[in-house]
Design an enzyme around this catalytic site. Sequence first.
Site, PDB file in Angstrom:
ATOM      1  N   ASP A  78       0.822  -1.202   0.000  1.00 29.92           N
ATOM      2  CA  ASP A  78       0.000   0.000   0.000  1.00 29.92           C
ATOM      3  C   ASP A  78       0.860   1.257   0.000  1.00 29.92           C
ATOM      4  O   ASP A  78       2.069   1.211   0.249  1.00 29.92           O
ATOM      5  CB  ASP A  78      -0.947   0.019   1.200  1.00 29.92           C
ATOM      6  CG  ASP A  78      -0.198  -0.039   2.534  1.00 29.92           C
ATOM      7  OD1 ASP A  78       0.801  -0.776   2.620  1.00 29.92           O
ATOM      8  OD2 ASP A  78      -0.601   0.658   3.483  1.00 29.92           O
ATOM      9  N   GLU A 144       0.002  -1.364   5.660  1.00 26.32           N
ATOM     10  CA  GLU A 144       1.070  -0.970   6.580  1.00 26.32           C
ATOM     11  C   GLU A 144       0.979   0.499   6.951  1.00 26.32           C
ATOM     12  O   GLU A 144       1.305   0.898   8.070  1.00 26.32           O
ATOM     13  CB  GLU A 144       2.435  -1.267   5.934  1.00 26.32           C
ATOM     14  CG  GLU A 144       3.641  -1.055   6.845  1.00 26.32           C
ATOM     15  CD  GLU A 144       4.239   0.339   6.783  1.00 26.32           C
ATOM     16  OE1 GLU A 144       5.131   0.644   7.585  1.00 26.32           O
ATOM     17  OE2 GLU A 144       3.803   1.148   5.927  1.00 26.32           O
TER      18      GLU A 144
END
Length: 387
Positions: A78, A144
Site C-alpha cells: 500500500d 502498513e
Amino acid sequence: MALPSLRQQIEQLIASPSVSCTRADLDMSNRGVIELLEGWLSHLGFATEVMEVAPGKYNLIATLGSGPGGLVLAGHTDTVPCNEEKWQSNPFRVTERDQKLYGLGSCDMKGFFAVAIEALLPFLEQPGPAGFKEPLIILATADEECSMIGARALAESGRLKARKAVIGEPTSLRPIYQHKGIMMNGLRITGQAGHSSNPALGNSAMEAMHSVMTELMDFRQDIQSRYRNADFTVQVPTLNLGCIHGGDNPNRICGQCELEFDLRALPGMDNDELFAQMQQRLQPVAERHNVKFELYPLFPHIPAFSNQRELELIQTCERLTGHSAESVAFATEGPFLQKMGMETLILGPGSIDQAHQPDEFLALDQIEPAVRILRGLIKRYCLQTEA
C-alpha cells in the site's frame, strides 16, 4: 507469459493504486498489486498463497523451496494518499527525470518488489528449483501505512517460523537494527455549550483541553528526562500534538473539543504502560474542569523494534552494504515479523526523506547496489546451509 523487466514491473505496480487511509473515501484495496506479484512469482515457480485479512485487503506469501530456515524478503503493497495537484507528474505513472523514477510508492515501497525479483533471477537458472537448500519467501502485506493489519494477521496466524527476514523499507541501503514504536491517540473532551455572554451558562471543553495539553507536555518532559538512547538521532521519546478541532462559533461556549497526537517510544518502553500513565494523569484534569474525558487509540499501538547488534543477520548485512547498522525514528512491520521468531532487519533502496510527499522517487543509482545486496542475502540464507 514473459516476465516484465524490472522497469516495467515498477511501472505496473505504481499504475495499480493501493492507497491506505483512515478516511473511507480515500482508502483502497491492494488486490491489484497482489495479483500482479502473484502472477509474476507463480510464473517463476513460487507456490503462492493469498490471505484476505480484511475486506479488500490482502497478504501474499510466495515460497520457493522448502525447509525450516531460509530468507523472507518482505514489503508492504500500500501507499499513503497523495495530493496530485502538487506533483510535477502523474503519481500513478512512472516518470524518469534526473536519473530518478518518480511515482507514488516508487521508494515506499513498491520498487522493492521489482528489485527482489531481479535479484533472484540468476539463481533460477541453476538445477532444481534454483538449487535452494532453504526456502526463499517473498512476503507482501496490506495496510502498513495505517493499521498494519496485514503484518498483525500474519503474526497471529504464526504462518512463518524461524527464518531470517529483511524488510525492504527505504533506508538508503543502510541496515536498520532498531526503531521507535508509535502510538497515535485521540482525546475527546465534552463540556457544555452555552451563550458566551455568561460563562455560567456552559462549561468550555476548549479551556479544559488547554489544561489537558499542558499536562501532556509536562508528561512529555517527564518521559524525556527519564528515557534516552544515544543510538537515535532524536535520542528521547517524542510526543507531538498533531491536530485539534473544537467549537463552532465565537459567541458559543465550546461544547466539544478533540485532539489527536502521536507518541514515539524508545525500545524498552511499553506502549500500554504509557497509555495507562497518560490516562491516570489526565483524568484528574478533566474532573477539575467538570468535563467528560475520553482517551482512545486511533489504531492499535506499534511496539518499538530492537535487535542485539551481534546477530548474524546484522553482521551479514553490514558486510554486504559496507555500513554499520543504524537506528531510525519511523516505525515498520519489524516487530510483528520478529514476534514470529525471525531475526529481522530493515534494509531497502531509496530514502525515507522522499516518502510521504509529492514527487516521491527512487534514484536509479540505488537499484544495482540493492540487487547485489539481495543476491548476497539469497546466496547466504537459501543456497548455503547455515553453520
